[in-house]
Design a protein around this motif. Structure first.
Motif, short mmCIF file in Angstrom:
data_model
loop_
_atom_site.label_atom_id
_atom_site.label_comp_id
_atom_site.label_asym_id
_atom_site.label_seq_id
_atom_site.Cartn_x
_atom_site.Cartn_y
_atom_site.Cartn_z
N GLY A 92 123.97 86.53 135.63
CA GLY A 92 125.08 85.63 135.11
C GLY A 92 125.88 86.28 134.14
N LEU A 93 125.44 87.23 133.25
CA LEU A 93 126.52 87.84 132.34
C LEU A 93 127.45 88.55 133.14
CD1 LEU A 93 126.84 89.26 129.57
CD2 LEU A 93 125.81 91.04 130.32
N ILE A 94 127.07 89.23 134.04
CA ILE A 94 128.00 90.05 135.07
C ILE A 94 129.16 89.06 135.51
CG2 ILE A 94 128.48 91.28 137.17
CD1 ILE A 94 125.73 92.71 136.44
N ALA A 95 128.65 87.93 135.98
CA ALA A 95 129.60 86.87 136.91
C ALA A 95 130.42 86.41 135.44
CB ALA A 95 128.69 85.86 137.36
N GLU A 96 130.17 86.07 134.61
CA GLU A 96 131.06 85.51 133.45
C GLU A 96 131.70 86.56 133.12
OE1 GLU A 96 131.28 82.60 132.71
OE2 GLU A 96 129.48 81.78 133.64
N LEU A 97 131.48 87.73 132.77
CA LEU A 97 132.38 88.88 132.23
C LEU A 97 133.60 89.16 133.50
CD1 LEU A 97 129.92 91.48 131.18
CD2 LEU A 97 131.34 90.07 129.92
N ALA A 116 131.98 80.44 123.38
CA ALA A 116 131.03 81.28 123.36
C ALA A 116 130.15 80.56 124.44
CB ALA A 116 130.30 81.75 122.60
N LEU A 117 129.33 81.19 125.33
CA LEU A 117 128.48 80.82 126.30
C LEU A 117 127.21 81.68 126.35
CD1 LEU A 117 128.28 81.70 129.36
CD2 LEU A 117 130.63 80.71 129.43
N ILE A 118 126.11 81.27 126.89
CA ILE A 118 124.92 81.84 127.00
C ILE A 118 124.73 82.11 128.39
CG2 ILE A 118 122.21 81.77 126.97
CD1 ILE A 118 122.68 80.14 124.28
N ALA A 119 124.31 83.41 128.73
CA ALA A 119 124.31 83.72 130.26
C ALA A 119 122.56 83.61 130.20
CB ALA A 119 124.66 85.36 130.61
N PRO A 120 122.10 83.04 131.69
CA PRO A 120 120.77 83.15 131.82
C PRO A 120 120.26 84.55 132.04
CG PRO A 120 121.92 82.22 133.92
CD PRO A 120 122.92 82.65 132.58
N GLU A 169 139.04 85.38 125.88
CA GLU A 169 138.48 85.60 124.38
C GLU A 169 137.03 85.04 124.25
OE1 GLU A 169 141.19 84.67 121.53
OE2 GLU A 169 142.77 86.10 122.46
N ARG A 170 136.54 84.80 125.34
CA ARG A 170 135.13 83.95 125.34
C ARG A 170 133.94 85.05 124.79
NH1 ARG A 170 133.20 81.93 130.67
NH2 ARG A 170 133.76 83.77 131.58
N ALA A 171 133.07 84.81 124.26
CA ALA A 171 131.83 85.82 124.05
C ALA A 171 130.82 85.19 124.78
CB ALA A 171 131.32 85.42 122.49
N ILE A 172 129.96 86.15 125.67
CA ILE A 172 128.97 85.91 126.63
C ILE A 172 127.81 86.37 125.92
CG2 ILE A 172 128.47 86.12 128.82
CD1 ILE A 172 131.18 84.74 128.54
N ILE A 173 127.00 85.76 125.55
CA ILE A 173 125.67 86.06 125.08
C ILE A 173 124.47 86.20 126.18
CG2 ILE A 173 123.89 85.38 123.45
CD1 ILE A 173 126.15 83.58 122.31
N ALA A 187 136.49 87.54 129.74
CA ALA A 187 135.55 87.27 128.32
C ALA A 187 136.25 88.21 127.53
CB ALA A 187 134.08 87.72 128.92
N GLY A 188 136.14 88.20 126.39
CA GLY A 188 136.57 89.01 125.15
C GLY A 188 135.40 90.14 125.01
N LEU A 189 134.30 89.48 124.82
CA LEU A 189 133.14 90.61 124.39
C LEU A 189 131.85 89.96 125.19
CD1 LEU A 189 131.71 90.23 121.01
CD2 LEU A 189 133.48 88.70 121.75
#
Length: 142
Positions: free
Chosen positions: A43-48, A35-39, A9-13, A52-54
């Motif tokens: 980083g976004l792809i790794a976190e997703l 939520a967290l910020i991808a650099p 359910e995390r939001a990745i920004i 993640a929720g969205l």
């Protein structure tokens, strides 16, 4: 230890302007979301991939770079998943907004035009997570 429920359910920004990322992060955390910020895109792809929720992505973060890895990740997700993406866009009609084409490739995209209102962002995230949670529960009950 982070539970699977929290990860799912995390939001990745991903927004290249630190201030915009920080504002979105603060708004979501104040509303009770994780939520967290991808650099960057990697980083976004790794976190997703971790869970993640969205994703909340500023459209300019995807221009002029190879997004095939992101598209492949979206293609590999289970059919029930349909990862929601909130694409932050700039004002302008379809003829002035390349984000519309980008959104068609990404799948389950909601466009949020800037400057956005805090309540609108929180509402979009809440709705996206609720829909994803419902699809997940339906899938696990099958």
């Amino acid at each position: 230890m982070i539970t699977q429920r929290v990860l799912s359910e995390r939001a990745i920004i991903l927004a290249p302007h630190d201030q915009e990322s920080d504002v979105a992060l603060t708004l979501l955390e104040q509303a009770g979301f994780t939520a967290l910020i991808a650099p960057d895109l990697a980083g976004l792809i790794a976190e997703l991939a971790a869970g993640a929720g969205l994703a909340i992505i500023a459209d300019e973060a995807l221009y002029g770079i190879n997004i095939h890895t992101l598209l492949a990740l979206m293609d590999r997700q289970p059919s029930w998943s349909d990862m929601p993406i909130v694409l932050l866009t700039h004002p302008g009609g379809p003829e002035h907004n390349p984000s519309l084409q980008l959104g068609a490739h990404l799948g389950n995209v909601t466009f949020l035009e800037r400057p956005f209102h805090a309540a609108t962002l929180v509402s979009l995230v809440s709705t996206a997570l609720r829909g994803r949670r419902r699809r997940s529960e339906e899938h696990t009950s099958e």
